[in-house]
Design a protein around this motif. Structure first.
Motif, PDB file in Angstrom:
ATOM      1  N   ALA A 159       0.830  -1.213   0.000  1.00 57.33           N
ATOM      2  CA  ALA A 159       0.000   0.000   0.000  1.00 57.33           C
ATOM      3  C   ALA A 159       0.857   1.253   0.000  1.00 57.33           C
ATOM      4  CB  ALA A 159      -0.977  -0.028   1.164  1.00 57.33           C
ATOM      5  N   GLY A 160       1.874   1.263  -0.855  1.00 57.41           N
ATOM      6  CA  GLY A 160       2.787   2.394  -0.896  1.00 57.41           C
ATOM      7  C   GLY A 160       2.422   3.477  -1.889  1.00 57.41           C
ATOM      8  N   THR A 161       1.384   3.298  -2.681  1.00 60.72           N
ATOM      9  CA  THR A 161       0.993   4.302  -3.665  1.00 60.72           C
ATOM     10  C   THR A 161      -0.331   4.913  -3.257  1.00 60.72           C
ATOM     11  OG1 THR A 161       2.106   3.063  -5.414  1.00 60.72           O
ATOM     12  CG2 THR A 161       0.508   4.734  -6.098  1.00 60.72           C
ATOM     13  N   ALA A 162      -0.349   6.196  -3.019  1.00 60.47           N
ATOM     14  CA  ALA A 162      -1.574   6.875  -2.621  1.00 60.47           C
ATOM     15  C   ALA A 162      -2.267   7.457  -3.844  1.00 60.47           C
ATOM     16  CB  ALA A 162      -1.263   7.987  -1.634  1.00 60.47           C
ATOM     17  N   VAL A 163      -3.576   7.308  -3.914  1.00 57.25           N
ATOM     18  CA  VAL A 163      -4.369   7.942  -4.957  1.00 57.25           C
ATOM     19  C   VAL A 163      -4.803   9.287  -4.391  1.00 57.25           C
ATOM     20  CG1 VAL A 163      -6.466   7.818  -6.342  1.00 57.25           C
ATOM     21  CG2 VAL A 163      -5.156   5.745  -5.865  1.00 57.25           C
ATOM     22  N   THR A 164      -4.355  10.370  -5.036  1.00 56.93           N
ATOM     23  CA  THR A 164      -4.632  11.704  -4.513  1.00 56.93           C
ATOM     24  C   THR A 164      -5.590  12.499  -5.389  1.00 56.93           C
ATOM     25  OG1 THR A 164      -2.697  12.590  -5.641  1.00 56.93           O
ATOM     26  CG2 THR A 164      -2.391  11.824  -3.364  1.00 56.93           C
ATOM     27  N   ALA A 165      -6.077  11.904  -6.457  1.00 57.46           N
ATOM     28  CA  ALA A 165      -7.006  12.604  -7.348  1.00 57.46           C
ATOM     29  C   ALA A 165      -8.351  12.783  -6.670  1.00 57.46           C
ATOM     30  CB  ALA A 165      -7.177  11.819  -8.640  1.00 57.46           C
ATOM     31  N   THR A 166      -8.987  13.904  -6.985  1.00 58.63           N
ATOM     32  CA  THR A 166     -10.334  14.135  -6.474  1.00 58.63           C
ATOM     33  C   THR A 166     -11.331  13.337  -7.310  1.00 58.63           C
ATOM     34  OG1 THR A 166     -10.776  15.991  -7.954  1.00 58.63           O
ATOM     35  CG2 THR A 166      -9.697  16.497  -5.830  1.00 58.63           C
ATOM     36  N   ALA A 167     -12.545  13.201  -6.803  1.00 59.03           N
ATOM     37  CA  ALA A 167     -13.587  12.501  -7.559  1.00 59.03           C
ATOM     38  C   ALA A 167     -13.831  13.202  -8.885  1.00 59.03           C
ATOM     39  CB  ALA A 167     -14.869  12.424  -6.740  1.00 59.03           C
ATOM     40  N   ALA A 168     -13.828  14.530  -8.875  1.00 59.88           N
ATOM     41  CA  ALA A 168     -14.036  15.283 -10.119  1.00 59.88           C
ATOM     42  C   ALA A 168     -12.941  14.982 -11.132  1.00 59.88           C
ATOM     43  CB  ALA A 168     -14.093  16.777  -9.830  1.00 59.88           C
ATOM     44  N   GLU A 169     -11.701  14.904 -10.681  1.00 57.84           N
ATOM     45  CA  GLU A 169     -10.587  14.604 -11.594  1.00 57.84           C
ATOM     46  C   GLU A 169     -10.693  13.197 -12.166  1.00 57.84           C
ATOM     47  OE1 GLU A 169      -7.121  17.416  -9.635  1.00 57.84           O
ATOM     48  OE2 GLU A 169      -7.482  15.442  -8.793  1.00 57.84           O
ATOM     49  N   LEU A 170     -11.179  12.266 -11.387  1.00 55.81           N
ATOM     50  CA  LEU A 170     -11.326  10.889 -11.863  1.00 55.81           C
ATOM     51  C   LEU A 170     -12.447  10.763 -12.885  1.00 55.81           C
ATOM     52  CD1 LEU A 170     -10.788   8.934  -8.539  1.00 55.81           C
ATOM     53  CD2 LEU A 170      -9.182   9.168 -10.448  1.00 55.81           C
ATOM     54  N   ASN A 171     -13.342  11.729 -12.933  1.00 56.92           N
ATOM     55  CA  ASN A 171     -14.445  11.705 -13.883  1.00 56.92           C
ATOM     56  C   ASN A 171     -14.091  12.308 -15.233  1.00 56.92           C
ATOM     57  OD1 ASN A 171     -16.371  10.352 -12.351  1.00 56.92           O
ATOM     58  ND2 ASN A 171     -16.947  12.214 -11.274  1.00 56.92           N
ATOM     59  N   ASP A 172     -12.887  12.847 -15.380  1.00 57.05           N
ATOM     60  CA  ASP A 172     -12.446  13.448 -16.638  1.00 57.05           C
ATOM     61  C   ASP A 172     -11.679  12.436 -17.488  1.00 57.05           C
ATOM     62  OD1 ASP A 172     -13.489  15.932 -16.006  1.00 57.05           O
ATOM     63  OD2 ASP A 172     -11.586  16.748 -15.293  1.00 57.05           O
ATOM     64  N   SER A 173     -12.007  12.412 -18.780  1.00 58.80           N
ATOM     65  CA  SER A 173     -11.220  11.651 -19.756  1.00 58.80           C
ATOM     66  C   SER A 173     -10.567  12.663 -20.683  1.00 58.80           C
ATOM     67  CB  SER A 173     -12.110  10.729 -20.589  1.00 58.80           C
ATOM     68  OG  SER A 173     -12.597   9.684 -19.810  1.00 58.80           O
ATOM     69  N   PHE A 174      -9.369  12.351 -21.122  1.00 61.72           N
ATOM     70  CA  PHE A 174      -8.611  13.243 -21.984  1.00 61.72           C
ATOM     71  C   PHE A 174      -8.381  12.539 -23.314  1.00 61.72           C
ATOM     72  CE2 PHE A 174      -7.744  13.973 -17.575  1.00 61.72           C
ATOM     73  CZ  PHE A 174      -7.914  15.342 -17.447  1.00 61.72           C
ATOM     74  N   VAL A 175      -9.026  13.054 -24.363  1.00 59.65           N
ATOM     75  CA  VAL A 175      -8.914  12.466 -25.685  1.00 59.65           C
ATOM     76  C   VAL A 175      -7.988  13.364 -26.493  1.00 59.65           C
ATOM     77  CG1 VAL A 175     -10.171  11.577 -27.677  1.00 59.65           C
ATOM     78  CG2 VAL A 175     -11.263  11.585 -25.427  1.00 59.65           C
ATOM     79  N   ILE A 176      -6.970  12.777 -27.092  1.00 57.66           N
ATOM     80  CA  ILE A 176      -5.904  13.539 -27.740  1.00 57.66           C
ATOM     81  C   ILE A 176      -5.970  13.395 -29.248  1.00 57.66           C
ATOM     82  CG2 ILE A 176      -3.395  13.778 -27.915  1.00 57.66           C
ATOM     83  CD1 ILE A 176      -3.331  12.688 -24.979  1.00 57.66           C
ATOM     84  N   LEU A 177      -5.748  14.517 -29.929  1.00 59.95           N
ATOM     85  CA  LEU A 177      -5.750  14.572 -31.390  1.00 59.95           C
ATOM     86  C   LEU A 177      -4.507  15.313 -31.836  1.00 59.95           C
ATOM     87  CD1 LEU A 177      -7.346  14.257 -34.108  1.00 59.95           C
ATOM     88  CD2 LEU A 177      -8.384  16.465 -33.595  1.00 59.95           C
ATOM     89  N   ASP A 178      -3.815  14.773 -32.815  1.00 59.51           N
ATOM     90  CA  ASP A 178      -2.619  15.413 -33.351  1.00 59.51           C
ATOM     91  C   ASP A 178      -2.909  15.865 -34.774  1.00 59.51           C
ATOM     92  OD1 ASP A 178       0.206  16.096 -33.056  1.00 59.51           O
ATOM     93  OD2 ASP A 178       0.536  14.616 -34.622  1.00 59.51           O
ATOM     94  N   ILE A 179      -2.705  17.158 -35.026  1.00 55.51           N
ATOM     95  CA  ILE A 179      -2.952  17.746 -36.341  1.00 55.51           C
ATOM     96  C   ILE A 179      -1.592  18.096 -36.931  1.00 55.51           C
ATOM     97  CG2 ILE A 179      -4.043  19.671 -37.565  1.00 55.51           C
ATOM     98  CD1 ILE A 179      -6.043  19.713 -35.092  1.00 55.51           C
ATOM     99  N   ALA A 180      -1.209  17.382 -37.985  1.00 60.00           N
ATOM    100  CA  ALA A 180       0.148  17.505 -38.530  1.00 60.00           C
ATOM    101  C   ALA A 180       0.455  18.878 -39.108  1.00 60.00           C
ATOM    102  CB  ALA A 180       0.378  16.432 -39.593  1.00 60.00           C
ATOM    103  N   ASP A 181      -0.538  19.552 -39.682  1.00 56.47           N
ATOM    104  CA  ASP A 181      -0.284  20.838 -40.333  1.00 56.47           C
ATOM    105  C   ASP A 181      -1.458  21.774 -40.072  1.00 56.47           C
ATOM    106  OD1 ASP A 181       0.259  22.987 -41.986  1.00 56.47           O
ATOM    107  OD2 ASP A 181       0.486  21.799 -43.809  1.00 56.47           O
ATOM    108  N   GLY A 182      -1.250  22.736 -39.178  1.00 63.55           N
ATOM    109  CA  GLY A 182      -2.303  23.677 -38.836  1.00 63.55           C
ATOM    110  C   GLY A 182      -2.696  24.601 -39.971  1.00 63.55           C
TER     111      GLY A 182
END
Length: 135
Positions: A12-35
């Motif tokens: 039990a050496g790793t603590a989860v410190t994220a808030t409930a709100a932070e755990l509800n966020d997903s981050f979807v990433i998009l890469d655009i080669a040429d703006g």
């Protein structure tokens, strides 16, 4: 734990410190080669939720004209879902964002599209986009 936190892992050496709100966020990433290339790019929502933030970062200066990135769900524009990447003073590492306020609810597996326009011809940077979807 006395503070109500959660410990995971061996010993039990790793603590989860994220808030409930932070755990509800997903981050979807998009890469655009040429703006500078006017185009529409797509991503899929991994779950139902609300698009709560859109971030961009560039890897070089915008050379000719501002770049706009407009979020849409289907054919409906996301209210306040426009990110403008300004030409003036632009440099690698510049971050811009939008905070959508309406027409931003998605279902699991639904396509989200981003219309990229402007930037001029050539020399426009790569654009990295993060779309935050909150459950």
């Amino acid at each position: 734990m006395a503070d109500g936190g959660l410990k995971l892992g061996a010993g039990a050496g790793t603590a989860v410190t994220a808030t409930a709100a932070e755990l509800n966020d997903s981050f979807v990433i998009l890469d655009i080669a040429d703006g500078s290339a006017d185009a529409t790019y797509y991503m899929v929502s991994p779950h139902a939720g609300t698009i709560s933030k859109i971030w961009t970062v560039i890897n070089g200066a915008v050379s000719t004209a501002d770049i706009t990135v407009t979020a849409n769900i289907g054919a409906t524009p996301v209210t306040n879902g426009l990110v403008t990447i300004a030409t003036a003073g632009s440099a690698a590492g510049d971050i811009d964002s939008a905070t959508p306020s309406a027409a931003n609810v998605v279902t699991a597996g639904q396509a989200i599209n981003f219309v990229v326009a402007g930037g001029g011809a050539g020399g426009a940077p790569r654009v990295h986009l993060v779309c935050v979807i909150t459950r």
